[in-house]
Design a protein around this motif. Structure first.
Motif, PDB file in Angstrom:
ATOM      1  N   GLY A 149       0.819  -1.211   0.000  1.00  0.00           N
ATOM      2  CA  GLY A 149       0.000   0.000   0.000  1.00  0.00           C
ATOM      3  C   GLY A 149       0.848   1.254   0.000  1.00  0.00           C
ATOM      4  N   GLY A 150       2.020   1.185   0.650  1.00  0.00           N
ATOM      5  CA  GLY A 150       2.925   2.330   0.653  1.00  0.00           C
ATOM      6  C   GLY A 150       3.438   2.650  -0.738  1.00  0.00           C
ATOM      7  N   ALA A 151       3.714   1.602  -1.525  1.00  0.00           N
ATOM      8  CA  ALA A 151       4.158   1.829  -2.902  1.00  0.00           C
ATOM      9  C   ALA A 151       3.069   2.508  -3.713  1.00  0.00           C
ATOM     10  N   GLN A 152       1.828   2.092  -3.501  1.00  0.00           N
ATOM     11  CA  GLN A 152       0.716   2.716  -4.218  1.00  0.00           C
ATOM     12  C   GLN A 152       0.525   4.160  -3.766  1.00  0.00           C
ATOM     13  N   ALA A 153       0.718   4.401  -2.460  1.00  0.00           N
ATOM     14  CA  ALA A 153       0.606   5.773  -1.951  1.00  0.00           C
ATOM     15  C   ALA A 153       1.692   6.669  -2.541  1.00  0.00           C
ATOM     16  N   MET A 154       2.910   6.142  -2.669  1.00  0.00           N
ATOM     17  CA  MET A 154       3.997   6.916  -3.282  1.00  0.00           C
ATOM     18  C   MET A 154       3.628   7.314  -4.704  1.00  0.00           C
ATOM     19  N   LEU A 155       3.029   6.384  -5.425  1.00  0.00           N
ATOM     20  CA  LEU A 155       2.659   6.652  -6.809  1.00  0.00           C
ATOM     21  C   LEU A 155       1.516   7.652  -6.897  1.00  0.00           C
ATOM     22  N   LYS A 156       0.498   7.474  -6.038  1.00  0.00           N
ATOM     23  CA  LYS A 156      -0.685   8.337  -6.116  1.00  0.00           C
ATOM     24  C   LYS A 156      -0.411   9.753  -5.626  1.00  0.00           C
ATOM     25  N   SER A 157       0.288   9.872  -4.497  1.00  0.00           N
ATOM     26  CA  SER A 157       0.453  11.197  -3.893  1.00  0.00           C
ATOM     27  C   SER A 157       1.755  11.880  -4.260  1.00  0.00           C
ATOM     28  N   GLY A 158       2.808  11.092  -4.505  1.00  0.00           N
ATOM     29  CA  GLY A 158       4.094  11.694  -4.818  1.00  0.00           C
ATOM     30  C   GLY A 158       4.509  11.548  -6.264  1.00  0.00           C
ATOM     31  N   LEU A 159       3.753  10.750  -7.037  1.00  0.00           N
ATOM     32  CA  LEU A 159       4.056  10.513  -8.449  1.00  0.00           C
ATOM     33  C   LEU A 159       5.458   9.953  -8.625  1.00  0.00           C
ATOM     34  N   VAL A 160       5.881   9.088  -7.678  1.00  0.00           N
ATOM     35  CA  VAL A 160       7.205   8.477  -7.749  1.00  0.00           C
ATOM     36  C   VAL A 160       7.060   6.962  -7.599  1.00  0.00           C
ATOM     37  N   LEU A 161       8.040   6.241  -8.093  1.00  0.00           N
ATOM     38  CA  LEU A 161       8.093   4.793  -7.985  1.00  0.00           C
ATOM     39  C   LEU A 161       9.090   4.397  -6.906  1.00  0.00           C
ATOM     40  N   PRO A 162       8.864   3.296  -6.190  1.00  0.00           N
ATOM     41  CA  PRO A 162       9.827   2.857  -5.178  1.00  0.00           C
ATOM     42  C   PRO A 162      11.113   2.313  -5.786  1.00  0.00           C
ATOM     43  N   GLY A 163      11.087   1.988  -7.067  1.00  0.00           N
ATOM     44  CA  GLY A 163      12.261   1.475  -7.760  1.00  0.00           C
ATOM     45  C   GLY A 163      11.936   1.305  -9.232  1.00  0.00           C
ATOM     46  N   ARG A 164      12.928   0.869  -9.984  1.00  0.00           N
ATOM     47  CA  ARG A 164      12.712   0.662 -11.418  1.00  0.00           C
ATOM     48  C   ARG A 164      12.312  -0.779 -11.714  1.00  0.00           C
ATOM     49  N   ARG A 165      12.736  -1.709 -10.856  1.00  0.00           N
ATOM     50  CA  ARG A 165      12.418  -3.118 -11.015  1.00  0.00           C
ATOM     51  C   ARG A 165      11.861  -3.593  -9.670  1.00  0.00           C
ATOM     52  N   VAL A 166      10.551  -3.730  -9.579  1.00  0.00           N
ATOM     53  CA  VAL A 166       9.869  -3.907  -8.291  1.00  0.00           C
ATOM     54  C   VAL A 166       9.146  -5.256  -8.250  1.00  0.00           C
ATOM     55  N   VAL A 167       9.509  -6.084  -7.284  1.00  0.00           N
ATOM     56  CA  VAL A 167       8.754  -7.300  -7.006  1.00  0.00           C
ATOM     57  C   VAL A 167       7.619  -6.946  -6.045  1.00  0.00           C
ATOM     58  N   VAL A 168       6.421  -7.429  -6.317  1.00  0.00           N
ATOM     59  CA  VAL A 168       5.261  -7.208  -5.451  1.00  0.00           C
ATOM     60  C   VAL A 168       4.923  -8.539  -4.783  1.00  0.00           C
ATOM     61  N   ALA A 169       4.832  -8.550  -3.455  1.00  0.00           N
ATOM     62  CA  ALA A 169       4.676  -9.823  -2.750  1.00  0.00           C
ATOM     63  C   ALA A 169       3.797  -9.664  -1.522  1.00  0.00           C
ATOM     64  N   GLY A 170       3.361 -10.805  -0.999  1.00  0.00           N
ATOM     65  CA  GLY A 170       2.526 -10.837   0.201  1.00  0.00           C
ATOM     66  C   GLY A 170       1.293 -11.663  -0.046  1.00  0.00           C
ATOM     67  N   SER A 171       0.143 -11.138   0.354  1.00  0.00           N
ATOM     68  CA  SER A 171      -1.111 -11.841   0.134  1.00  0.00           C
ATOM     69  C   SER A 171      -2.257 -10.842   0.132  1.00  0.00           C
ATOM     70  N   GLY A 172      -3.247 -11.128  -0.709  1.00  0.00           N
ATOM     71  CA  GLY A 172      -4.430 -10.271  -0.763  1.00  0.00           C
ATOM     72  C   GLY A 172      -4.625  -9.643  -2.126  1.00  0.00           C
ATOM     73  N   PRO A 173      -5.843  -9.208  -2.423  1.00  0.00           N
ATOM     74  CA  PRO A 173      -6.149  -8.622  -3.736  1.00  0.00           C
ATOM     75  C   PRO A 173      -5.446  -7.299  -4.003  1.00  0.00           C
ATOM     76  N   LEU A 174      -4.972  -6.620  -2.958  1.00  0.00           N
ATOM     77  CA  LEU A 174      -4.269  -5.361  -3.163  1.00  0.00           C
ATOM     78  C   LEU A 174      -3.035  -5.549  -4.035  1.00  0.00           C
ATOM     79  N   LEU A 175      -2.423  -6.723  -3.979  1.00  0.00           N
ATOM     80  CA  LEU A 175      -1.192  -6.952  -4.728  1.00  0.00           C
ATOM     81  C   LEU A 175      -1.419  -6.768  -6.225  1.00  0.00           C
ATOM     82  N   LEU A 176      -2.543  -7.264  -6.752  1.00  0.00           N
ATOM     83  CA  LEU A 176      -2.822  -7.146  -8.176  1.00  0.00           C
ATOM     84  C   LEU A 176      -2.980  -5.686  -8.586  1.00  0.00           C
ATOM     85  N   ALA A 177      -3.691  -4.915  -7.753  1.00  0.00           N
ATOM     86  CA  ALA A 177      -3.888  -3.494  -8.057  1.00  0.00           C
ATOM     87  C   ALA A 177      -2.571  -2.736  -8.020  1.00  0.00           C
ATOM     88  N   VAL A 178      -1.737  -3.046  -7.024  1.00  0.00           N
ATOM     89  CA  VAL A 178      -0.446  -2.370  -6.904  1.00  0.00           C
ATOM     90  C   VAL A 178       0.440  -2.701  -8.094  1.00  0.00           C
TER      91      VAL A 178
END
Length: 496
Positions: A149-178
């Motif tokens: 969710g923090g990565a999505q917040a960075m994108l929505k509010s700061g218009l920045v990416l956490p990195g150029r090559r990002v693995v998304v992991a964990g569990s839950g439907p939020l992962l697909l949206a992120v």
């Protein structure tokens, strides 16, 4: 006298996300005076987080979806007499003598001294949302590891990416949206690593059939992943992060049905950032401080126990959105409106809403979406084997630098059997975040891995950190000062 300095608002809504906005505008349209409080400087909450105007974004809504619903709520808010008290951090709510509540908050722009504010209201609607659940693993404190969710917040509010090559992991439907949002914004996403399996949803066919929109939403995200060539790995988890100054790679391991890593399945995936999260946890600090009853959820957290009209076990306190169980924006809006109708009926002395056509429609919609939310929670519930990812030197409490070994020592050598005792022996959960990040993991380790992920509902006298000067502004009876003095300001409908 209506609008006098001593008259409270009819309703104080705490939280300006989907549930709070829907509840506030619906209550105002019922003729109630409403105060809407939120810690953010903008409305919308986490789901409708927007970049600051100063960033001058050419397409500020690009990372968002369901903007039409938000625009409708915003227009209704602007056309109403609601008092939007943004930038207000609510730290306590207490019942006053009589039939009103006192909402204590602090406010102050960045760099300014925090000032105390008190808002009085005849009823409360708690719409405080949820926070991410984090399960620790070796290397999760390396720079470049962020919450999903923090990565999505960075994108929505700061218009920045956490990195150029990002693995998304964990569990839950939020992962697909992120993952789809990051890929659309230009990031390379090597994989989405989901610890559960989506076939678990098949155990709830009635909930799936009653919510076809959710299947369509999943299809949209799935097609986005295919378009950006993002690989989906189910029943797998990131069990280690490699790198010192920055994430360089992660280890992905296959999991069995209890979330235990399967030997010999480790695979190293190069990346420079990891967005990870294992679902959401309802924010209940204010509610539990009032004594509101809670209930267990299918994904081993706790949510508020609510009646059929969204009222908590404490009379005069209603709740909507993720506090009653994580279920998404549409469910939150439905619950917010339903709660507002119930509040209006109670304050106007009207009969219960059992015969109201609108309330009946909202309740049916709420029940349908709540059934899917429960199915979703059950499908992504953490398994007890996740503790097998850990090594003794893995940090659990980042604030106080308490390791897994320290917690296990407290359990095995000193007899700790609950998170509170572990806290006293190790200081785990006593840092700045007050256990909001590590609390679930500490509780599980304290139970020696015997449960999935227990969630503490300890009553906190203060919901957020508050300066001593704010507390000093209250007199001996806990009341705030009058407007214009050096103590707290009391806001009423006249101030709107």
């Amino acid at each position: 006298m209506p609008g006098s300095a001593t008259e409270p608002y009819d309703l104080a809504v705490i939280g300006a996300g989907c549930a709070g906005l829907a509840g506030a505008v619906a209550a105002s349209e019922q003729g109630l005076t409403v105060a809407l409080l939120d810690a953010s400087a903008q409305i919308g909450g986490q789901f409708h987080r927007h970049p600051a105007p100063a960033l001058g974004a050419a397409r500020p809504r690009a990372p968002h979806h369901d903007e039409a619903a938000f625009d409708g709520l915003r227009r209704r808010l602007e056309a109403s007499d609601i008092a939007p008290l943004l930038g207000h951090h609510v730290w306590s709510v207490v019942r006053e003598s009589g039939e009103s509540w006192a909402v204590h908050a602090t406010t102050g722009a960045d760099g300014e001294e925090e000032r105390p504010v008190r808002v009085r209201a005849r009823a409360l609607l708690l719409a405080t949302g949820a926070s991410e659940r984090q399960l620790p693993f070796p290397g999760w404190t390396v720079p470049g590891v962020v919450g999903a969710g923090g990565a999505q917040a960075m994108l929505k509010s700061g218009l920045v990416l956490p990195g150029r090559r990002v693995v998304v992991a964990g569990s839950g439907p939020l992962l697909l949206a992120v993952a789809s949002s990051l890929a659309a914004a230009g990031a390379r996403v090597p994989a989405v690593v989901e610890a559960s399996g989506y076939l678990r949803y098949a155990r709830h066919p009635h909930a799936l059939a009653a919510n076809p929109g959710k299947l369509a939403e999943a299809a949209v995200h799935g097609s986005a992943l295919l378009r950006h060539r993002v690989r989906l790995r189910t029943r797998s988890a990131v069990t280690a992060v490699h790198g010192t100054e920055r994430v360089e790679a992660v280890t992905v391991s296959r999991l069995d049905t209890r979330w235990r890593p399967v030997p010999g399945t480790d695979r190293r995936v190069p990346c420079d950032a990891l967005a990870v999260g294992h679902g959401l946890v309802p924010q209940l600090d204010l509610a539990t401080s009032l004594g509101c009853a809670t209930r267990p959820t299918p994904d081993a957290t706790r949510a508020l126990a609510l009646d059929d009209l969204q009222e908590t076990s404490v009379p005069g306190v209603w709740s909507a959105g993720e506090t009653g169980g994580v279920g998404g924006a549409q469910l939150a809006c439905t619950e917010g409106e339903l709660a507002a109708l119930a509040v209006a009926a109670r304050l106007r002395g009207r009969p219960a809403l059992t015969g109201s056509r609108r309330a009946l429609t909202l309740r049916r919609r709420r029940d349908r979406m709540r059934a899917f939310a429960d199915a979703m929670a059950a499908a992504h519930a953490p398994g007890p084997g996740w503790t097998r990812w850990l090594t003794d030197d893995t940090d659990v409490c980042r604030c106080e630098e308490v390791t897994v070994g320290g917690i296990r020592e407290a359990v095995t050598d000193f007899g700790a059997r609950d998170a509170r005792t572990v806290k006293l022996l190790t200081r785990a959960g006593m840092g700045w975040c007050q256990g909001r990040v590590c609390g679930a993991a500490v509780a599980c380790l304290a139970a020696d891995g015997g449960g999935a992920v227990p969630s503490s509902t300890d009553r906190r006298p203060l919901a957020v950190p508050v300066p001593l000067g704010v507390l000093a502004a209250l007199d001996e009876a806990g009341e705030a000062g009058e407007p214009g003095d050096t103590r707290a300001r009391c806001l009423t409908p006249r101030d709107a």
